[in-house]
Design a protein around this motif. Structure first.
Motif, PDB file in Angstrom:
ATOM      1  N   PRO A 274       0.785  -1.245   0.000  1.00 59.96           N
ATOM      2  CA  PRO A 274       0.000   0.000   0.000  1.00 59.96           C
ATOM      3  C   PRO A 274       0.819   1.300   0.000  1.00 59.96           C
ATOM      4  N   MET A 275       2.138   1.215   0.185  1.00 62.45           N
ATOM      5  CA  MET A 275       2.938   2.434   0.285  1.00 62.45           C
ATOM      6  C   MET A 275       2.911   3.218  -1.030  1.00 62.45           C
ATOM      7  N   LEU A 276       2.653   4.518  -0.911  1.00 60.58           N
ATOM      8  CA  LEU A 276       2.683   5.408  -2.062  1.00 60.58           C
ATOM      9  C   LEU A 276       3.736   6.493  -1.831  1.00 60.58           C
ATOM     10  N   TYR A 277       4.389   6.917  -2.913  1.00 63.21           N
ATOM     11  CA  TYR A 277       5.484   7.883  -2.818  1.00 63.21           C
ATOM     12  C   TYR A 277       5.101   9.155  -3.566  1.00 63.21           C
ATOM     13  N   MET A 278       5.168  10.281  -2.861  1.00 61.05           N
ATOM     14  CA  MET A 278       4.765  11.553  -3.433  1.00 61.05           C
ATOM     15  C   MET A 278       5.698  11.967  -4.563  1.00 61.05           C
ATOM     16  N   ILE A 279       5.123  12.290  -5.704  1.00 61.88           N
ATOM     17  CA  ILE A 279       5.878  12.854  -6.820  1.00 61.88           C
ATOM     18  C   ILE A 279       5.683  14.357  -6.867  1.00 61.88           C
ATOM     19  N   GLY A 280       4.441  14.811  -6.712  1.00 59.80           N
ATOM     20  CA  GLY A 280       4.191  16.249  -6.701  1.00 59.80           C
ATOM     21  C   GLY A 280       2.718  16.560  -6.607  1.00 59.80           C
ATOM     22  N   LEU A 281       2.427  17.845  -6.369  1.00 61.08           N
ATOM     23  CA  LEU A 281       1.053  18.310  -6.305  1.00 61.08           C
ATOM     24  C   LEU A 281       0.569  18.665  -7.703  1.00 61.08           C
ATOM     25  N   VAL A 282      -0.712  18.447  -7.942  1.00 57.90           N
ATOM     26  CA  VAL A 282      -1.336  18.795  -9.211  1.00 57.90           C
ATOM     27  C   VAL A 282      -2.356  19.899  -8.949  1.00 57.90           C
ATOM     28  N   GLU A 283      -2.110  21.057  -9.537  1.00 59.28           N
ATOM     29  CA  GLU A 283      -3.043  22.183  -9.415  1.00 59.28           C
ATOM     30  C   GLU A 283      -3.678  22.400 -10.785  1.00 59.28           C
ATOM     31  N   ALA A 284      -4.800  21.758 -11.002  1.00 61.30           N
ATOM     32  CA  ALA A 284      -5.489  21.867 -12.283  1.00 61.30           C
ATOM     33  C   ALA A 284      -6.378  23.100 -12.288  1.00 61.30           C
ATOM     34  N   THR A 285      -6.341  23.862 -13.375  1.00 61.00           N
ATOM     35  CA  THR A 285      -7.168  25.056 -13.510  1.00 61.00           C
ATOM     36  C   THR A 285      -8.058  24.912 -14.738  1.00 61.00           C
ATOM     37  N   SER A 286      -8.893  25.912 -14.973  1.00 58.78           N
ATOM     38  CA  SER A 286      -9.818  25.840 -16.107  1.00 58.78           C
ATOM     39  C   SER A 286      -9.102  25.939 -17.449  1.00 58.78           C
ATOM     40  N   THR A 287      -7.865  26.438 -17.436  1.00 57.99           N
ATOM     41  CA  THR A 287      -7.078  26.540 -18.671  1.00 57.99           C
ATOM     42  C   THR A 287      -6.189  25.307 -18.816  1.00 57.99           C
ATOM     43  N   PRO A 288      -6.336  24.550 -19.886  1.00 61.21           N
ATOM     44  CA  PRO A 288      -5.500  23.344 -20.060  1.00 61.21           C
ATOM     45  C   PRO A 288      -4.020  23.717 -20.166  1.00 61.21           C
ATOM     46  N   ARG A 289      -3.155  22.897 -19.576  1.00 59.86           N
ATOM     47  CA  ARG A 289      -1.713  23.130 -19.656  1.00 59.86           C
ATOM     48  C   ARG A 289      -0.984  21.824 -19.386  1.00 59.86           C
ATOM     49  N   ASP A 290       0.265  21.765 -19.862  1.00 56.58           N
ATOM     50  CA  ASP A 290       1.116  20.606 -19.581  1.00 56.58           C
ATOM     51  C   ASP A 290       1.801  20.798 -18.238  1.00 56.58           C
TER      52      ASP A 290
END
Length: 779
Positions: A274-290
């Motif tokens: 069950p261990m999960l390793y943090m890669i990063g936060l995802v801040e999704a907005t109304s404007t699509p972006r990579d």
């Protein structure tokens, strides 16, 4: 403090009877008048017999006792407040008679043995050094035992060990590192590059389906409550660093801050692992972006992307058992928050060095496959010089050269013979420990101490060259190197390593907040808290901001999720992550001490304690040493229901004479911070939703200043930058030298503080002055 007097005097005082002839007369008279009655062999108040310790300052225990007696009298903590107090002139005379003998004895010991006993690399320093020495990037510190902190830092020699078991672990890790390095150098780098379409990401590879929703050509993750929901079939073939690109990331039903917040993590994503390793936060907005991330991913692990804001509504799984089904459902129209994207790219990368640089680290310019014994000798000497961080003699490298020569004579390939010699070098005390002779450090020792302080790794070519030219004893040159190292990207290692230890940020996972009391706390908030504190500390260094910013400031670093958690109304741009914001007088944030990471590591997940937070602020920020409580004194157990305030419980506790004087110092900053709950949210009362007893954040400092809340407490200490600078410089010097400051270091520490006072003790200036100090430049 009475509790200090009781516990420390057991190591400390000498009465006139047994050894009075050896004591300076003012010292003897003072003890006889103010201490003898309660602490002779018959009364032994607090278990103290003042005649049990001789005035033999060459004895470490005796010296420590006398040092503590001096400090307690100097700070007005001894004799206890309820006892008749000596005239100031008498106390000054006592201190003046005792100090020279202590300074002389301590100086003699440092000259003979050094301030720092033999110190080894911490596991973090070891990993970074191996990365820089070889050019590899595989994680190594997780394979070594955790380092034990002493005086708050893993770097302090007094808390370290170098056992046979530990050496065996180092040997195993060295084998793994060299195998990886030589394989890359001789066979080339492993490559992997793959694009995952939304259709591919929604294919189930066995077991229950818990992947994303496929809709309108996009992959959409929803905040399902099932474990591992949002997992994808993005298995990596080998353990290594990967660049992950999420294409066209867009928020579905963004919140009030204009975003949908989530986490990107890696793991097996199965119940048996069950261990999960943090890669990063995802801040999704109304404007699509990579969005691009880089992370180490273990072999066979895959990505899990999910909205991870505890405030979101959670849709039902849509199927029985552990399955998720989106058939016949439109979660977007139902108002659920989601994170959509148009595909994922994954590429194997080597962030520390490419193959060419790695080969140069190992083989220089030589064709090692056809190397003879003389060429191997040359390479071994070169490698040893880099590994040992100083020039080496033929005598010092002879044994390693002999290992390679013997292997070559027995028919091993030159590359294998070289690897065996390198393995022995990496297990040598000259690599694993700091070579420092008593007295002033030589230039190479200065280079190593500076580099490990500010880069947490070995010196680079520039620093080594300056050491070879014996220029690092020049204060101007050394100051320039401090500036250069702090401006380099590797200084991020210092920010992380130092704050992890100084502010205990590495313990942020030690407790998990009670979800019943704090249902809106989540992993996004916790990760944001860490980023907030590290960004703030880096800002103080970058712009040389005054030391008073530790307790008070007019700016903070927040992202949208953290601002919502704090209920902070500040202007933020959605999608820009952590941002520097201006605070007003009405804001309840400001300074390091009110940041969520600090408030969380000083709480237990269910309740707060002014004692725990008070000790932390005193020791870590104000520079006051707090002794352990006397034996037999029970800890305060807070009423987690909030019916009784912790202040009421402490008032009864403080009636205990052996506790009262200590708590006069401990409690005030803890009381001032009581308006912050265990997850750093402002409250006016205890219990859920502040419905219990009201918080009283007022108090009086040990110096007699009164405060009514955290703001007035901050103002009191912001006006005393000398104390804050002294506390910070003490911690930095302890961390960077590997030893707590000594009694005779006080004069040099005073110089550090006076040197930086004119410009408000800028954080960068304090670090630079500390490096230029006699303390830093002496073993």
């Amino acid at each position: 403090m009475k509790c200090l007097f009781v516990s420390l005097a057991a190591l400390a005082l000498t009465l006139v009877g047994r050894v009075s002839a050896e004591l300076p007369q003012p010292t003897s008279a003072f003890l006889d008048q103010h201490c003898a009655e309660c602490h002779d062999a018959d009364v032994k108040k607090g278990g103290l017999d003042l005649g049990a310790l001789k005035f033999e300052l060459a004895n470490a225990d005796a010296f420590l006792g006398w040092q503590k007696v001096f400090e307690r009298v100097r700070d007005g903590e001894m004799p206890p407040k309820k006892k008749p107090q000596p005239e100031k002139a008498d106390a000054d005379k006592f201190l003046a008679s005792l100090k020279p003998a202590l300074v002389k004895a301590d100086t003699a010991d440092i000259a003979a043995n050094g301030r720092v006993r033999s110190r080894r690399l911490t596991r973090t320093e070891y990993e970074n050094t191996m990365h820089d020495l070889l050019g590899i990037d595989m994680p190594l510190k997780v394979l070594l035992p955790e380092d034990r902190a002493s005086y708050g830092f893993e770097t302090v020699a007094a808390g370290q060990q170098l056992s046979q078991h530990l050496l065996a672990r180092y040997l195993d890790v060295a084998d793994l590192a060299l195998t990886d390095a030589f394989q890359r150098a001789l066979k080339g780098d492993e490559t992997f590059q793959k694009h995952y379409t939304p259709d591919m990401l929604t294919k189930n590879r066995g077991g229950n389906y818990r992947g994303p929703d496929l809709r309108d050509g996009r992959s959409i993750s929803w905040p399902m409550t099932l474990q591992f929901s949002g997992r994808t079939p993005t298995y990596v073939p080998d353990g290594g660093w990967y660049r992950i690109t999420l294409h066209g990331v867009q928020a579905i039903n963004p919140g009030s801050d204009g975003a949908v917040w989530g986490t990107l993590r890696s793991g097996e994503c199965e119940s048996n692992a069950p261990m999960l390793y943090m890669i990063g936060l995802v801040e999704a907005t109304s404007t699509p972006r990579d969005m691009v991330y880089e992370a180490w991913i273990q072999q066979g692990h895959r990505l899990e992307l999910r909205p991870n804001d505890a405030n979101y509504k959670h849709p039902q799984s849509g199927a029985k058992g552990g399955n998720v089904s989106f058939q016949g459902r439109d979660l977007a129209k139902e108002g659920y928050a989601g994170i959509a994207h148009t595909g994922i790219d994954m590429e194997r990368i080597y962030p520390n060095s490419d193959r060419v640089k790695l080969m140069k680290n190992l083989f220089g310019e030589e064709d090692v496959k056809t190397a003879d014994a003389a060429t191997l000798d040359k390479l071994i000497t070169r490698f040893a010089r880099r590994a040992f961080r100083r020039p080496v003699t033929e005598e010092q490298t002879a044994a390693y050269c002999e290992i390679a020569r013997k292997a070559l004579a027995e028919g091993d390939e030159p590359t294998e013979a070289l690897r065996m010699a390198y393995r022995a070098i990496l297990c040598s005390p000259r690599f694993l420990t700091f070579i420092e002779a008593p007295g002033p450090l030589d230039d190479h020792a200065i280079a190593s101490r500076l580099s490990y302080a500010l880069w947490v790794s070995m010196p680079d070519y520039k620093l080594t060259q300056l050491a070879n030219e014996k220029k690092l004893h020049d204060p101007e040159v050394l100051a320039q190197q401090v500036e250069r190292l702090l401006a380099h990207p590797k200084a991020e290692r210092f920010v992380t390593s130092f704050t992890d230890q100084w502010l205990k940020l590495k313990e942020i996972d030690f407790t998990t907040p009670d979800t019943r009391q704090f249902p809106t706390f989540d992993s996004v908030v916790q990760e944001s808290m860490l980023q907030e504190t590290r960004a703030y500390f880096a800002e103080l260094i970058k712009h040389d901001l005054g030391i008073s910013h530790l307790v008070e400031s007019d700016f903070a670093f927040l992202n949208g999720r953290l601002a919502r958690h704090y209920h902070a109304e500040v202007p933020l741009t959605p999608g820009d992550g952590l941002q520097k914001v201006v605070l007003t007088d009405k804001d309840i944030r400001g300074g390091l001490i009110t940041q969520g990471a600090i408030l969380k590591v000083t709480a237990d997940g269910t309740s707060t304690s002014p004692v725990v937070r008070g000790v932390f602020i005193n020791e870590r920020i104000l520079g006051n040493r707090i002794p352990p409580p006397p034996p037999g004194v029970p800890a305060i157990e807070p009423d987690i229901r909030g019916a009784t305030s912790i202040r009421d419980q402490l008032d009864k506790h403080r009636n205990n004479e052996s506790c009262a004087s200590c708590h006069q110092t401990i409690d005030p900053p803890g009381f001032a911070l009581e308006n912050y709950d265990p997850v750093g949210v402002w409250r006016t009362g205890y219990g859920k939703n502040s419905r219990g007893a009201k918080v009283d954040p007022s108090g009086m400092t040990p110096e007699g200043g009164t405060f009514k809340d955290i703001h007035s407490w901050q103002r009191l200490y912001a006006q005393n930058p000398d104390q804050l600078a002294r506390g910070f410089a003490t911690h930095f010097l302890t961390y960077s030298t590997g030893a707590a400051l000594r009694f005779s270091d006080e004069t040099a520490l005073d110089k550090v503080i006076s040197t930086t006072a004119e410009k408000g003790h800028g954080m960068r200036s304090v670090i630079r002055a500390a490096v230029l100090s006699e303390i830093f430049l002496t073993k």
